[in-house]
Scaffold this active site. Sequence first.
Site, short mmCIF file in Angstrom:
data_model
loop_
_atom_site.label_atom_id
_atom_site.label_comp_id
_atom_site.label_asym_id
_atom_site.label_seq_id
_atom_site.Cartn_x
_atom_site.Cartn_y
_atom_site.Cartn_z
N LYS A 119 -3.41 -3.38 -35.34
CA LYS A 119 -3.63 -3.01 -34.15
C LYS A 119 -3.13 -3.37 -32.22
O LYS A 119 -3.77 -4.29 -31.91
CB LYS A 119 -5.09 -1.90 -33.61
CG LYS A 119 -5.09 -0.81 -33.18
CD LYS A 119 -4.30 0.59 -33.59
CE LYS A 119 -5.27 1.04 -34.57
NZ LYS A 119 -4.91 2.30 -35.40
N HIS A 168 -12.91 8.26 -19.44
CA HIS A 168 -13.92 8.05 -20.13
C HIS A 168 -14.39 6.72 -20.96
O HIS A 168 -13.16 6.09 -21.34
CB HIS A 168 -14.17 9.11 -21.26
CG HIS A 168 -13.70 10.73 -20.18
ND1 HIS A 168 -14.90 11.39 -19.79
CD2 HIS A 168 -13.03 11.29 -20.78
CE1 HIS A 168 -13.81 12.66 -19.49
NE2 HIS A 168 -12.76 12.25 -19.85
N THR A 189 -4.88 -1.10 -40.01
CA THR A 189 -4.72 -1.73 -38.63
C THR A 189 -6.27 -1.04 -37.74
O THR A 189 -6.81 -1.54 -37.11
CB THR A 189 -3.49 -1.01 -38.21
OG1 THR A 189 -3.42 0.69 -37.96
CG2 THR A 189 -2.56 -1.30 -38.06
O1 URC Z 1 -18.40 14.20 -14.14
C1 URC Z 1 -18.19 15.18 -15.02
N1 URC Z 1 -17.48 16.59 -14.47
C2 URC Z 1 -17.06 17.61 -15.99
O2 URC Z 1 -16.97 18.72 -15.20
C3 URC Z 1 -17.09 17.73 -17.06
N2 URC Z 1 -16.56 17.90 -17.80
C4 URC Z 1 -16.51 17.08 -19.26
O3 URC Z 1 -16.66 17.38 -20.74
N3 URC Z 1 -17.52 16.38 -18.52
C5 URC Z 1 -17.31 16.03 -17.53
N4 URC Z 1 -18.11 14.81 -16.05
#
Ligand code: URC
Length: 315
Positions: free
Chosen positions: A26, A264, A71
């Site tokens: 991976k 994220h 992997t």
């Molecule tokens: O700070 C965020 N704003 C969003 O509008 C949003 N939408 C989401 O899915 N996560 C987040 N986080």
Amino acid sequence: MAVTSRATPSRPSAARPVLGQNQYGKAETRVVRITRDGATHHIKDLNVSVSLSGDMNEVHYSGSNANVLPTDTTKNTVYAFAKEHGTESAEQFGIHLARHFVTSQPSIHRARIRIEEYAWDRIEHGAEGAHSFVRTGQETRLAQITYDGERWEVVAGLKDLTVMNSTNSEFWGYAKDRYTTLPEAYDRVLATEVSGRWRFGWADGEKPAPDWDESYEQVRKHLLQAFAETYSLSLQQTLYAMGARIIDHRPEIDEVRFSLPNKHHFLVDLEPFGLSNDTADSAVYFAADRPYGLIEATILREGCEERIPADLTNL
Ligand SMILES: O=c1[nH]c(=O)c2[nH]c(=O)[nH]c2[nH]1
């Protein structure tokens, strides 16, 4: 061609082409470990690529996977080892991984682990806590100057300034419909790569111009401090705080626009490996690169015109 029977794998006939060097694994598992020493947090941010080789003729010749450690498993191993060894140097972390693959799987004779480590500096600010970081390495500074023989428009900016708060961020209470699956978050990582532009009020060549370098340094400082000091209920709220702080502290600037990707970080489920994640002392995250939320807005000095285009790539 897919294997359709469970027949014993066969070697190719003498006339068939011979398999040469091969490896698999991976690539680019992005793993972030946050170590918590009370209110002081430490980040280890790695991009780990695993490449394995050994007795892999059959999988190529006949499709028998008997010797193939998936992997996907190598990725999980990186996450689990990040929990167990993630504070060690990249070299030592790689040694643990390589030894594990070669000594635990008879078919694997060689493991090559490549690691990129991203360094983070702490954001200096006046508030409590040590959980705000800016990725080491200079951002790109930007400037656009327009002159029509009478009036000037100067827009400055930056891109690729990556920042992270390892706590003091929540996201909950949002609108929900039948497609909403996002769990509410009461303590999450907030990370973004700041792209911003700010327009100066100075438009008249007769009046003294601002000190452009000093202004840039101060805007950068204010946006970082606002990022660090804002207890965030959404990235939108943090964005507004960053822009408002610039407008409040820098009289030479009338308009600020930010484009902030929400980078994220998802907690990895380590339960299947007998490890509990997100403990008081540490947590391991998968740093996703896409898709990402994209939060964009302009903050204006009262009475000023909105002139920075909505799409910052056009500037
Ligand atoms: O700070 C965020 N704003 C969003 O509008 C949003 N939408 C989401 O899915 N996560 C987040 N986080």
